[in-house]
Design a protein around this motif. Structure first.
Motif, mmCIF file in Angstrom:
data_model
loop_
_atom_site.group_PDB
_atom_site.id
_atom_site.type_symbol
_atom_site.label_atom_id
_atom_site.label_comp_id
_atom_site.label_asym_id
_atom_site.label_seq_id
_atom_site.Cartn_x
_atom_site.Cartn_y
_atom_site.Cartn_z
ATOM 1 N N UNK A 109 0.827 -1.202 0.000
ATOM 2 C CA UNK A 109 0.000 0.000 0.000
ATOM 3 C C UNK A 109 0.865 1.257 0.000
ATOM 4 N N UNK A 110 1.932 1.253 0.805
ATOM 5 C CA UNK A 110 2.824 2.408 0.871
ATOM 6 C C UNK A 110 3.491 2.655 -0.469
ATOM 7 N N UNK A 116 0.116 7.964 5.044
ATOM 8 C CA UNK A 116 -0.085 8.491 6.384
ATOM 9 C C UNK A 116 -1.526 8.954 6.581
ATOM 10 N N UNK A 117 -2.108 9.542 5.549
ATOM 11 C CA UNK A 117 -3.517 9.938 5.607
ATOM 12 C C UNK A 117 -4.407 8.709 5.778
ATOM 13 N N UNK A 118 -4.077 7.648 5.054
ATOM 14 C CA UNK A 118 -4.822 6.383 5.130
ATOM 15 C C UNK A 118 -4.766 5.805 6.546
ATOM 16 N N UNK A 119 -3.566 5.783 7.128
ATOM 17 C CA UNK A 119 -3.405 5.259 8.482
ATOM 18 C C UNK A 119 -4.127 6.128 9.506
ATOM 19 N N UNK A 120 -4.084 7.453 9.292
ATOM 20 C CA UNK A 120 -4.773 8.347 10.212
ATOM 21 C C UNK A 120 -6.261 8.055 10.281
ATOM 22 N N UNK A 150 1.015 3.807 18.975
ATOM 23 C CA UNK A 150 0.955 3.467 17.559
ATOM 24 C C UNK A 150 2.367 3.090 17.130
ATOM 25 N N UNK A 151 2.502 1.939 16.493
ATOM 26 C CA UNK A 151 3.808 1.477 16.030
ATOM 27 C C UNK A 151 3.716 1.269 14.528
ATOM 28 N N UNK A 152 4.160 2.260 13.758
ATOM 29 C CA UNK A 152 4.054 2.160 12.313
ATOM 30 C C UNK A 152 2.603 2.092 11.876
ATOM 31 N N UNK A 153 2.210 0.931 11.342
ATOM 32 C CA UNK A 153 0.840 0.752 10.859
ATOM 33 C C UNK A 153 -0.015 -0.046 11.848
ATOM 34 N N UNK A 154 0.381 -0.053 13.096
ATOM 35 C CA UNK A 154 -0.315 -0.866 14.094
ATOM 36 C C UNK A 154 -0.638 -0.051 15.339
ATOM 37 N N UNK A 155 -1.654 -0.511 16.054
ATOM 38 C CA UNK A 155 -2.057 0.112 17.311
ATOM 39 C C UNK A 155 -1.957 -0.900 18.438
ATOM 40 N N UNK A 177 -12.520 6.419 -1.639
ATOM 41 C CA UNK A 177 -11.442 7.363 -1.330
ATOM 42 C C UNK A 177 -10.053 6.811 -1.645
ATOM 43 N N UNK A 178 -9.867 5.483 -1.455
ATOM 44 C CA UNK A 178 -8.519 4.921 -1.576
ATOM 45 C C UNK A 178 -8.435 3.713 -2.514
ATOM 46 N N UNK A 179 -9.598 3.201 -2.963
ATOM 47 C CA UNK A 179 -9.572 2.026 -3.815
ATOM 48 C C UNK A 179 -9.174 0.769 -3.085
#
Length: 363
Positions: free
Chosen positions: A169-170, A179-183, A203-208, A244-246
């Motif tokens: 994805x990145x 970053x917008x997607x993760x937010x 939050x660790x990278x793409x994880x909570x 918004x993101x496909x």
């Protein structure tokens, strides 16, 4: 997302605002505490509701996304409008009720001193609420009371939940879009976490990393309900994610609990952090999601201490080696099911597999 308050928090806010209005009336006019409290509530509560994303949420997001000068000017304009409208509404109510002896115009038009009072009262309260939002309710109260100034041993449950396929994805989105997607993904998690009494620890990278005190997590299986509430919310908004993101986020999650040591660390920046095998084991368990091709895993130790919701189906996956742990860990997979005619649960669909995230498995 609508921010949730406990009944006690709402009562305290109302008492603080009303008390400040009574104090102002007694100091300035020598009486009229009820009138002062009424004006205070009508003026200040709309500002607080706006700042807590309860009313005019779209306007709030637009203002807070503006450059700093525009943000300050816009915020002052909105506050000024709320104060004037609230004062006019309170004055009209008091005048109609026969409480105010002044003319209707005098009762509905605030003086400069009243405007300064309203902003001076709302400002500190909003500041405290902002700090509470930044740190999280549990962490804010713990730092305020100094509970973890000395290390404390306690039982907690941890949920590690992350985004599958984040690397691809990145590459497709680019850093800013990612970053917008993760937010937005983390924002979607926040409401279920609050609803089930948890707190997002990090939050660790793409994880909570989400945590609960043990008793709160196992009561009515709150930690399990939280996981499936998050997954259900993502699925319910699938059309918006695709538009918004496909891409609809695919998540994987791991639940485990046990004894940890909690302590407040840091000098310039204070943080409450958790140490112990429980945290590391949860991270390793999350890494097994890819190996076992399962979306939600839970340790048998935790599952024994709670009663799963009727819509959840548990599949025993046996014992598995966990890096850094001397003994094997009994693991089960959880999937959402639909109620069949005999009351048993049936799987709603195949669990989603996903690639591992090194941020957890390197703990």
């Amino acid at each position: 997302m609508r921010w949730r308050f406990s009944t006690l928090e709402i009562i305290l806010l109302l008492l603080v605002v009303a008390g400040s209005g009574m104090a102002y009336a007694w100091v300035v006019y020598g009486g009229g505490g009820l009138i002062g409290a009424t004006y205070a509530l009508f003026m200040c509560m709309p500002i607080l509701a706006f700042e807590r994303h309860i009313i005019f949420r779209r306007l709030y997001r637009r203002i807070h996304g503006s450059p700093t000068p525009a943000f300050l000017l816009s915020s002052l304009a909105v506050y000024f409008l709320f104060v004037n409208v609230g004062y006019a509404a309170a004055g009209l109510l008091l005048h109609v009720a026969g409480v105010m002896r002044e003319s209707r115009t005098d009762a509905m038009l605030p003086s400069l001193n009243v405007l300064v009072y309203a902003l001076a009262t709302s400002g500190p309260i909003i500041f405290v609420l902002r700090v509470r939002e930044l740190l999280g309710r549990d962490v804010f109260l713990s730092l305020l009371t100094g509970r973890y100034r000395k290390p404390v041993q306690e039982e907690r449950v941890f949920l590690f939940i992350d985004l599958a396929g984040s690397t691809s994805l990145a590459e497709r989105f680019g850093d800013l879009r990612m970053q917008e997607y993760l937010g937005k993904l983390f924002a979607a998690m926040a409401d279920p976490v609050l609803r089930y009494g948890g707190s997002i620890d990090d939050y660790v990278g793409d994880a909570a990393v989400i945590t609960w005190p043990y008793d709160r997590a196992v009561a009515d299986a709150a930690c399990i309900r939280c996981v499936f509430d998050i997954l259900e919310q993502i699925e319910a908004d699938a059309h918006r994610w695709r538009k918004d993101y496909g891409e609809v986020p695919r998540l994987r999650a791991a639940l485990h609990g046990g004894t940890i040591v909690a302590a407040e660390i840091g000098v310039d920046k204070h943080k409450i952090t958790y140490f112990g095998d429980t945290v590391n084991t949860t991270a390793r368990l999350e890494g097994l999601c890819r190996t076992l091709d399962r979306q939600v895993l839970i340790s048998a130790d935790l599952l024994r201490r709670l009663r799963p919701p009727v819509f959840v189906r548990a599949e025993d996956l046996g014992e598995h080696e966990v890096k850094g742990r001397g003994q094997k860990l009994a693991v089960l997979s959880l999937t959402a099911g639909s109620l069949s005619g005999d009351g048993a649960t049936e799987p709603a669909g195949e669990p989603v597999g996903s690639p591992a995230v090194e941020a957890f498995t390197s703990l």
